[in-house]
Write an enzyme that holds these catalytic residues in place. Structure first.
Site, PDB file in Angstrom:
ATOM      1  CG  ASN A 177       8.449  -2.330  -0.146  1.00 31.30           C
ATOM      2  OD1 ASN A 177       7.936  -2.412   0.977  1.00 31.30           O
ATOM      3  ND2 ASN A 177       9.076  -1.239  -0.564  1.00 31.30           N
TER       4      ASN A 177
ATOM      5  CE1 TYR B 270       9.319   4.913   2.757  1.00 32.65           C
ATOM      6  CE2 TYR B 270       7.895   6.850   2.828  1.00 32.65           C
ATOM      7  CZ  TYR B 270       8.318   5.655   3.366  1.00 32.65           C
ATOM      8  OH  TYR B 270       7.759   5.184   4.521  1.00 32.65           O
TER       9      TYR B 270
ATOM     10  NE  ARG C 106      11.123   5.658   8.125  1.00 32.26           N
ATOM     11  CZ  ARG C 106      10.100   5.523   7.281  1.00 32.26           C
ATOM     12  NH1 ARG C 106      10.118   4.579   6.357  1.00 32.26           N
ATOM     13  NH2 ARG C 106       9.073   6.342   7.361  1.00 32.26           N
TER      14      ARG C 106
ATOM     15  CG  HIS D  67      11.462  -2.569   3.950  1.00 34.22           C
ATOM     16  ND1 HIS D  67      10.098  -2.443   3.870  1.00 34.22           N
ATOM     17  CD2 HIS D  67      11.709  -3.720   4.605  1.00 34.22           C
ATOM     18  CE1 HIS D  67       9.541  -3.480   4.457  1.00 34.22           C
ATOM     19  NE2 HIS D  67      10.486  -4.264   4.904  1.00 34.22           N
TER      20      HIS D  67
ATOM     21  N   PRO E 135       0.785  -1.232   0.000  1.00 32.37           N
ATOM     22  CG  PRO E 135      -0.152  -1.137   2.120  1.00 32.37           C
ATOM     23  CD  PRO E 135       0.500  -2.083   1.163  1.00 32.37           C
ATOM     24  CG  ASN E 136      -0.260   4.365   1.223  1.00 29.72           C
ATOM     25  OD1 ASN E 136      -1.214   4.923   0.683  1.00 29.72           O
ATOM     26  ND2 ASN E 136      -0.339   3.829   2.413  1.00 29.72           N
TER      27      ASN E 136
ATOM     28  CB  ALA F 271       1.826   0.028   6.149  1.00 35.84           C
TER      29      ALA F 271
ATOM     30  NE  ARG G 150       2.717  13.794   2.121  1.00 33.51           N
ATOM     31  CZ  ARG G 150       2.358  12.945   3.100  1.00 33.51           C
ATOM     32  NH1 ARG G 150       1.437  12.037   2.890  1.00 33.51           N
ATOM     33  NH2 ARG G 150       2.928  13.009   4.285  1.00 33.51           N
TER      34      ARG G 150
ATOM     35  CD  GLU H 250      10.287  -7.652   4.963  1.00 36.96           C
ATOM     36  OE1 GLU H 250       9.625  -8.649   5.308  1.00 36.96           O
ATOM     37  OE2 GLU H 250      10.671  -6.783   5.771  1.00 36.96           O
TER      38      GLU H 250
HETATM   39  O1  CA2 Z   1      10.786   1.719   3.127  1.00 37.21           O
HETATM   40  C1  CA2 Z   1       9.905   1.063   2.599  1.00 37.21           C
HETATM   41  O2  CA2 Z   1       9.977   0.603   1.460  1.00 37.21           O
HETATM   42  C2  CA2 Z   1       8.575   0.846   3.343  1.00 37.21           C
HETATM   43  O3  CA2 Z   1       8.125  -0.485   3.037  1.00 37.21           O
HETATM   44  C3  CA2 Z   1       7.613   1.879   2.816  1.00 37.21           C
HETATM   45  C4  CA2 Z   1       6.266   1.885   3.527  1.00 37.21           C
HETATM   46  C5  CA2 Z   1       6.450   1.930   5.049  1.00 37.21           C
HETATM   47  O4  CA2 Z   1       5.200   1.777   5.696  1.00 37.21           O
HETATM   48  C6  CA2 Z   1       7.392   0.840   5.536  1.00 37.21           C
HETATM   49  O5  CA2 Z   1       7.553   0.973   6.931  1.00 37.21           O
HETATM   50  C7  CA2 Z   1       8.736   0.939   4.852  1.00 37.21           C
HETATM   51  C8  CA2 Z   1       5.430   3.097   3.097  1.00 37.21           C
HETATM   52  C9  CA2 Z   1       5.176   3.166   1.633  1.00 37.21           C
HETATM   53  C10 CA2 Z   1       4.425   4.418   1.316  1.00 37.21           C
HETATM   54  O6  CA2 Z   1       5.289   5.300   0.667  1.00 37.21           O
HETATM   55  C11 CA2 Z   1       4.960   6.613   0.562  1.00 37.21           C
HETATM   56  C12 CA2 Z   1       5.151   7.193  -0.654  1.00 37.21           C
HETATM   57  C13 CA2 Z   1       4.888   8.523  -0.831  1.00 37.21           C
HETATM   58  C14 CA2 Z   1       4.455   9.292   0.214  1.00 37.21           C
HETATM   59  C15 CA2 Z   1       4.276   8.716   1.451  1.00 37.21           C
HETATM   60  C16 CA2 Z   1       4.522   7.368   1.638  1.00 37.21           C
END
Ligand code: CA2
Length: 142
Positions: A73, A22, A106, A99, A9-10, A76, A17, A97
């Site tokens: 990946n 990221y 973090r 990230h 997700p996301n 969340a 953002r 996996e």
């Molecule tokens: O670091 C990673 O790849 C994560 O899997 C990214 C997830 C986060 O919940 C994990 O803890 C680590 C979040 C992905 C959402 O990415 C965004 C992209 C643009 C704006 C905000 C969040």
């Protein structure tokens, strides 16, 4: 070798953002990078993204018999999903996996990964290069 590459997700919001965490590349850039890397490594990849836990579970189940390995990946869902862990255990395919960010440096809750319990390796903090590192790992550890 066929690798199913799953994104949770996301991740479709990448580049829009939080570029400090990221990176500034978009999800389309990520897909293009993964496909280019796969071509160079002589791998076949199927790259997918979903915001829905159940859809990710279904895709993992369908990998049985159609893919040789999984790169995931879970975003969340990494930190919450026993369902994704169970699906990975059920298909029993080699999985890595990934990230983008260094989840170990973090918030405390990002240090917990259910999915990692079913993975041979975790790659974190290398940005989109981490997907290539995961593919290379699977190639050399078949
Ligand atoms: O670091 C990673 O790849 C994560 O899997 C990214 C997830 C986060 O919940 C994990 O803890 C680590 C979040 C992905 C959402 O990415 C965004 C992209 C643009 C704006 C905000 C969040």
């Amino acid at each position: 070798m066929k690798i199913l590459i799953l994104n949770g997700p996301n991740l479709n919001m990448l580049g829009l953002r939080e570029p400090d965490i990221y990176g500034s590349q978009t999800y389309d850039d990520l897909v293009a990078f993964v496909q280019q890397s796969a071509q160079e490594l002589n791998l076949q990849v199927d790259v997918r993204q979903s915001n829905h836990e159940g859809e990710l579970v279904t895709w993992i189940q369908q990998a049985r018999g159609t893919a040789d390995a999984i790169v995931i990946n879970p975003a969340a869902y990494t930190h919450t999903s026993v369902a994704i862990l169970d699906a990975l255990l059920a298909v029993n395919l080699p999985a890595v996996e990934v990230h983008l960010s260094n989840v170990h440096a973090r918030e405390e809750f990002r240090r917990v990964s259910y999915c990692a319990m079913a993975c041979k390796q975790v790659v974190a903090g290398q940005g989109i290069q981490g997907y290539r590192a995961a593919m290379e790992y699977l190639l050399t550890n078949q």
